[in-house]
Enzyme design. Structure first.
Site, PDB file in Angstrom:
ATOM      1  N   CYS A  10       0.822  -1.226   0.000  1.00  0.00           N
ATOM      2  CA  CYS A  10       0.000   0.000   0.000  1.00  0.00           C
ATOM      3  C   CYS A  10       0.846   1.262   0.000  1.00  0.00           C
ATOM      4  O   CYS A  10       0.360   2.359   0.282  1.00  0.00           O
ATOM      5  CB  CYS A  10      -0.924   0.007   1.207  1.00  0.00           C
ATOM      6  SG  CYS A  10      -2.039  -1.396   1.233  1.00  0.00           S
ATOM      7  N   CYS A  51      -5.805   5.175   7.888  1.00  0.00           N
ATOM      8  CA  CYS A  51      -6.005   3.751   8.160  1.00  0.00           C
ATOM      9  C   CYS A  51      -6.957   3.527   9.328  1.00  0.00           C
ATOM     10  O   CYS A  51      -7.258   2.396   9.670  1.00  0.00           O
ATOM     11  CB  CYS A  51      -4.671   3.084   8.442  1.00  0.00           C
ATOM     12  SG  CYS A  51      -3.763   3.892   9.739  1.00  0.00           S
TER      13      CYS A  51
HETATM   14  S1  SF4 Z   1      -3.125  -2.896   7.006  1.00  0.00           S
HETATM   15 FE1  SF4 Z   1      -3.811  -1.239   5.637  1.00  0.00          FE
HETATM   16  S2  SF4 Z   1      -1.886  -0.437   4.824  1.00  0.00           S
HETATM   17 FE2  SF4 Z   1      -1.429  -2.499   5.667  1.00  0.00          FE
HETATM   18  S3  SF4 Z   1      -1.685  -3.994   4.003  1.00  0.00           S
HETATM   19 FE3  SF4 Z   1      -3.657  -3.819   5.031  1.00  0.00          FE
HETATM   20  S4  SF4 Z   1      -4.728  -2.222   3.843  1.00  0.00           S
HETATM   21 FE4  SF4 Z   1      -2.589  -2.012   3.353  1.00  0.00          FE
END
Ligand code: SF4
Length: 233
Positions: A202, A227
């Site tokens: 990401c 997030c």
């Molecule tokens: S926790 Fe959030 S930033 Fe990490 S892989 Fe999953 S979606 Fe992507």
């Protein structure tokens, strides 16, 4: 004026070290730094450990971090002779999510991306915060439009504690000046045009002139790019 407004009036223009000294002394064992190993959190790690080597610092290992971030955890602990707590997601939640949605669900939709962030970050954070009265973060206003209205002291209503942002008014160049002046260890990905570093799938490098968060969840609109750890309440 309520207590938080009074604290913000008092601390808005104060040096980060003064802010940290005040809240570390006020909350003792009931305050911690939640570090993502960003340059901002490395600045705070340096300041905090110079004030008190026993302050709790933790990081969330989502299971999807870049190799360079894992390397930096060890480098930081070696440099400061510290022991950063590494917290993991609930394995049942992640296993169930992957079984239902696949390994790389975050590319499917904003809802699935937020579900992954919840299970890998928000839920472990809630566990980490449940016995604390305050947590410290390295947020800066200029990082993104989602962070422009954040103050030094914020109520974290989801976790019912205070969130302290000692370098909220710092510029990126002030952060780098501190890092260089104090030889603070930092993530090697910053040398590869990464500006804000999260999970490997990401996060990507950015181009000249793009804002620092544009390499995070680059397939989404800027308004959705949090997030769930730092939603303004
Ligand atoms: S926790 Fe959030 S930033 Fe990490 S892989 Fe999953 S979606 Fe992507």
């Amino acid at each position: 004026m309520n207590e938080i407004e009074e604290l913000n009036l008092l601390f808005d223009k104060k040096p980060a070290e003064d802010i940290l000294r005040y809240f570390l002394s006020k909350y003792g064992k009931k305050i911690a730094l939640a570090s993502s190993l960003s340059i901002e959190d490395q600045v705070l790690t340096d300041m905090i450990l110079k004030i008190d080597v026993n302050v709790k610092i933790f990081t969330l290992d989502t299971g999807r971090l870049p190799y360079e971030t894992y390397k930096l955890i060890d480098e930081t602990n070696n440099f400061y002779d510290s022991k950063i707590d590494v917290l993991f997601p609930n394995s049942n939640l992640v296993e169930g999510m992957i079984k239902e949605k696949g390994m790389n669900l975050f590319y499917n939709s904003i809802e699935d991306r937020k579900l992954c962030c919840y299970n890998r970050k928000v839920e472990p954070l809630k566990r980490a915060l449940k016995d604390l009265d305050a947590w410290i973060c390295g947020l800066r206003k200029e990082q993104s439009i989602t962070r422009e209205s954040i103050n030094v002291v914020e109520p974290d209503k989801n976790n019912n504690i205070l969130k302290i942002n000692p370098i909220i008014n710092w510029t990126e160049s002030e952060v780098w000046d501190y890092i260089r002046k104090n030889n603070v260890p930092y993530n090697n990905l910053y040398h590869k045009n990464y500006k804000s570093i999260g999970c490997a799938p990401c996060t990507r490098e950015i181009k000249e002139g793009e804002d620092s968060r544009s390499g995070r969840w680059w397939w989404e609109n800027p308004e959705t790019k949090e997030c769930g750890l730092h939603i303004k309440q």
